[in-house]
Enzyme design. Structure first.
Site, PDB file in Angstrom:
ATOM      1  N   ARG A  57      -4.464  -4.916   0.236  1.00  0.00           N
ATOM      2  CA  ARG A  57      -4.519  -6.367   0.033  1.00  0.00           C
ATOM      3  C   ARG A  57      -3.161  -6.982  -0.283  1.00  0.00           C
ATOM      4  O   ARG A  57      -2.785  -8.006   0.287  1.00  0.00           O
ATOM      5  CB  ARG A  57      -5.496  -6.710  -1.111  1.00  0.00           C
ATOM      6  CG  ARG A  57      -6.943  -6.753  -0.683  1.00  0.00           C
ATOM      7  CD  ARG A  57      -7.841  -6.319  -1.821  1.00  0.00           C
ATOM      8  NE  ARG A  57      -7.687  -4.878  -2.016  1.00  0.00           N
ATOM      9  CZ  ARG A  57      -8.438  -3.962  -1.418  1.00  0.00           C
ATOM     10  NH1 ARG A  57      -9.429  -4.323  -0.670  1.00  0.00           N
ATOM     11  NH2 ARG A  57      -8.207  -2.675  -1.587  1.00  0.00           N
ATOM     12  N   THR A  58      -2.448  -6.387  -1.232  1.00  0.00           N
ATOM     13  CA  THR A  58      -1.233  -7.048  -1.704  1.00  0.00           C
ATOM     14  C   THR A  58      -0.196  -7.147  -0.584  1.00  0.00           C
ATOM     15  O   THR A  58       0.340  -8.218  -0.305  1.00  0.00           O
ATOM     16  CB  THR A  58      -0.662  -6.310  -2.929  1.00  0.00           C
ATOM     17  OG1 THR A  58      -1.687  -6.212  -3.908  1.00  0.00           O
ATOM     18  CG2 THR A  58       0.525  -7.056  -3.516  1.00  0.00           C
ATOM     19  N   LYS A  87      15.503  10.828   1.091  1.00  0.00           N
ATOM     20  CA  LYS A  87      16.775  11.570   1.083  1.00  0.00           C
ATOM     21  C   LYS A  87      17.415  11.566  -0.298  1.00  0.00           C
ATOM     22  O   LYS A  87      18.494  12.108  -0.492  1.00  0.00           O
ATOM     23  CB  LYS A  87      17.758  10.936   2.081  1.00  0.00           C
ATOM     24  CG  LYS A  87      17.254  10.860   3.502  1.00  0.00           C
ATOM     25  CD  LYS A  87      18.335  10.205   4.374  1.00  0.00           C
ATOM     26  CE  LYS A  87      17.803   9.910   5.765  1.00  0.00           C
ATOM     27  NZ  LYS A  87      18.747   9.068   6.523  1.00  0.00           N
ATOM     28  N   ARG A 108       6.521  -2.848  -4.697  1.00  0.00           N
ATOM     29  CA  ARG A 108       5.551  -2.077  -5.491  1.00  0.00           C
ATOM     30  C   ARG A 108       6.135  -0.696  -5.723  1.00  0.00           C
ATOM     31  O   ARG A 108       6.604  -0.043  -4.780  1.00  0.00           O
ATOM     32  CB  ARG A 108       4.209  -1.966  -4.764  1.00  0.00           C
ATOM     33  CG  ARG A 108       3.256  -0.999  -5.476  1.00  0.00           C
ATOM     34  CD  ARG A 108       1.853  -1.061  -4.943  1.00  0.00           C
ATOM     35  NE  ARG A 108       1.204  -2.301  -5.337  1.00  0.00           N
ATOM     36  CZ  ARG A 108      -0.072  -2.594  -5.037  1.00  0.00           C
ATOM     37  NH1 ARG A 108      -0.787  -1.739  -4.323  1.00  0.00           N
ATOM     38  NH2 ARG A 108      -0.600  -3.735  -5.451  1.00  0.00           N
ATOM     39  N   HIS A 136       1.238  -6.853 -12.643  1.00  0.00           N
ATOM     40  CA  HIS A 136       0.956  -7.244 -11.260  1.00  0.00           C
ATOM     41  C   HIS A 136       0.749  -8.766 -11.275  1.00  0.00           C
ATOM     42  O   HIS A 136      -0.357  -9.264 -11.112  1.00  0.00           O
ATOM     43  CB  HIS A 136      -0.302  -6.505 -10.791  1.00  0.00           C
ATOM     44  CG  HIS A 136      -0.565  -6.539  -9.319  1.00  0.00           C
ATOM     45  ND1 HIS A 136       0.090  -7.382  -8.441  1.00  0.00           N
ATOM     46  CD2 HIS A 136      -1.445  -5.827  -8.556  1.00  0.00           C
ATOM     47  CE1 HIS A 136      -0.375  -7.157  -7.209  1.00  0.00           C
ATOM     48  NE2 HIS A 136      -1.305  -6.233  -7.260  1.00  0.00           N
TER      49      HIS A 136
HETATM   50  C1  NCD Z   1      -4.719  -3.177  -7.798  1.00  0.00           C
HETATM   51  C2  NCD Z   1      -3.387  -2.514  -8.060  1.00  0.00           C
HETATM   52  O1  NCD Z   1      -2.732  -2.031  -7.120  1.00  0.00           O
HETATM   53  O2  NCD Z   1      -3.004  -2.537  -9.217  1.00  0.00           O
HETATM   54  N1  NCD Z   1      -4.955  -3.456  -6.455  1.00  0.00           N
HETATM   55  C3  NCD Z   1      -4.546  -4.664  -5.947  1.00  0.00           C
HETATM   56  O3  NCD Z   1      -3.371  -4.951  -5.882  1.00  0.00           O
HETATM   57  N2  NCD Z   1      -5.493  -5.533  -5.562  1.00  0.00           N
HETATM   58  C4  NCD Z   1      -5.859  -2.530  -8.468  1.00  0.00           C
HETATM   59  C5  NCD Z   1      -6.094  -1.058  -8.300  1.00  0.00           C
HETATM   60  O4  NCD Z   1      -5.409  -0.394  -7.513  1.00  0.00           O
HETATM   61  O5  NCD Z   1      -7.008  -0.561  -8.951  1.00  0.00           O
END
Ligand code: NCD
Length: 308
Positions: A57-58, A87, A108, A136
C-alpha cells in the site's frame, strides 16, 4: 504552517491547522480525480521510493499519488538486495546519490531513526514511510482522514488501538496524530506488547485520558473506533514468542455486532488473522476504504511538500 520543502519524519511535527489543510486539499484532489480530470501539478518533478522492507500500500499509493499529479517515479522496491546496499553501501551514501536524481525521497527502512539519518544526508525532502518500529507518519495522516471521512468528526471519539502496540509503528504515529484532537484513548495490548511509555507519556503529558487494558470485548462496548494491528512478526527475535502472541486478539463479526453501535473498524493492513474475513462485508469495516484514502492524502502531502 507551510510544508513546502519539509521532511516528514514524525506525526508529532504536524499542527492541527496543517492536518486540516491537508484534509481539504485531499478532498479537492479526490473530487477532481473522480471527475476524471488529468492533473499536471507536479509535471517535471520526480519522486524516488526507496524501500528496504516489504510494502504494498505505502509504496504503490505514493507512486499512484505522484503519477496522478503528473509527476514521475523512480522506484527501488527491494533496496536491500537490488541496490548497492547489497554491496555494502551506507544509507547516507545511498540517499545522497538518489538525491541527485529525484526531487524528494520516500524511505522505508528497518531501523528506528533511519528517516532522520537520511534527512541529515540529503537536502531534498525525506518522507518517512516507516522506520522500523519507530513511526509511520503518512499512515497516521490517512488514518485521521479516514476517521474524519467516516465519522464526520474526530473530536469527541474514543479510539481503541489494539494489538502489537510495542512494535507497531502505525500506532506510534497515530497516537501522536490523534493528540491534535479531543479523543479518549484505549490502548489494548497484552502486557508483553504494550505501548512504549514514550508514546503513552506523550499523551498523558497532554492531559489525555489513556486507558491501558487487554480486555477487547469490554473496550468495544464504549469505543467509537477500533484500530486493529498485526503482531509484527519481523520484530520478534524469538519466533516461539511470536507464535504465542499472534492470535491474542481476533476481531470477529460477532464481536463487532455486540459492540457499541456504528463502531468503525480500521486496520493499516496487511491483515493476517486478527480480523476474521466475515467482518469485511459489515458496513463497519473501513480498512479497504482506508487504503484507498492513502492515495488522496499522499497526493495532498506531495502537493504541499513540493509547494504547489
Ligand atoms: C504497516 C507498516 O508497514 O507498518 N503497513 C502499512 O504501511 N499499511 C502495518 C504492518 O505492516 O503491520
Amino acid at each position: 504552517m507551510n510544508l513546502k520543502g519539509t521532511d516528514i519524519l514524525t506525526a508529532a511535527q504536524f499542527t492541527r491547522d496543517q492536518v486540516e489543510q491537508l484534509f481539504s486539499v485531499a478532498d479537492g484532489l479526490a473530487a477532481r480525480l473522480q471527475k476524471g480530470e488529468r492533473l499536471r501539478t507536479l509535471d517535471g518533478k520526480l519522486l524516488a521510493t526507496v524501500f528496504y522492507e516489504p510494502s504494498t500500500r505505502t509504496r504503490l499509493s505514493f507512486e499512484a499519488a505522484m503519477q496522478r499529479l503528473g509527476g514521475g517515479v523512480l522506484s527501488v522496491a527491494e533496496a536491500k538486495t537490488a541496490s548497492s546496499v547489497a554491496k555494502g553501501e551506507t544509507l547516507p551514501d545511498t540517499i545522497r546519490t538518489i538525491a541527485n536524481y529525484a526531487n524528494a525521497i520516500v524511505l522505508r527502512h528497518p531501523d528506528v531513526g533511519a528517516a532522520q539519518i537520511a534527512a541529515d544526508a540529503a537536502s531534498i525532502p525525506i518522507l518517512n514511510a516507516g522506520d522500523g518500529a519507530g513511526e509511520h507518519p503518512t499512515q497516521a495522516l490517512l488514518d485521521l482522514y479516514t476517521i474524519r471521512a467516516e465519522k464526520k468528526t474526530i473530536d469527541g471519539l474514543r479510539v481503541a488501538l489494539v494489538g502489537d502496540l510495542k512494535n507497531g509503528r502505525t500506532v506510534h504515529s497515530l497516537a501522536r496524530a490523534l493528540s491534535l484532537f479531543k479523543v479518549d484513548f484505549s490502548l489494548v495490548a497484552p502486557a508483553a506488547l504494550s505501548m512504549p511509555t514514550e508514546v503513552s507519556d506523550y499523551l498523558r503529558a497532554r492531559d489525555f485520558i489513556v486507558e491501558e487494558t487487554n480486555d477487547l470485548a469490554r473496550t468495544l462496548q464504549k469505543a467509537d473506533v477500533v484500530y486493529m494491528t498485526r503482531v509484527q512478526k519481523e520484530r520478534f527475535a524469538d519466533q516461539k514468542q511470536y507464535e504465542k502472541m499472534k492470535n491474542f486478539f481476533i476481531l470477529t463479526s460477532d464481536l463487532v455486532k455486540s459492540a457499541k453501535e456504528n463502531l468503525l473498524v480500521m486496520h493499516p493492513l496487511p491483515r493476517i488473522d486478527e480480523i476474521t474475513t466475515d467482518v469485511d462485508t459489515l458496513p463497519n469495516a473501513a480498512y479497504f476504504r482506508q487504503a484507498k484514502n492513502g492515495v488522496f492524502i499522499r497526493m495532498a502531502l506531495l502537493a504541499e511538500v513540493f509547494g504547489n
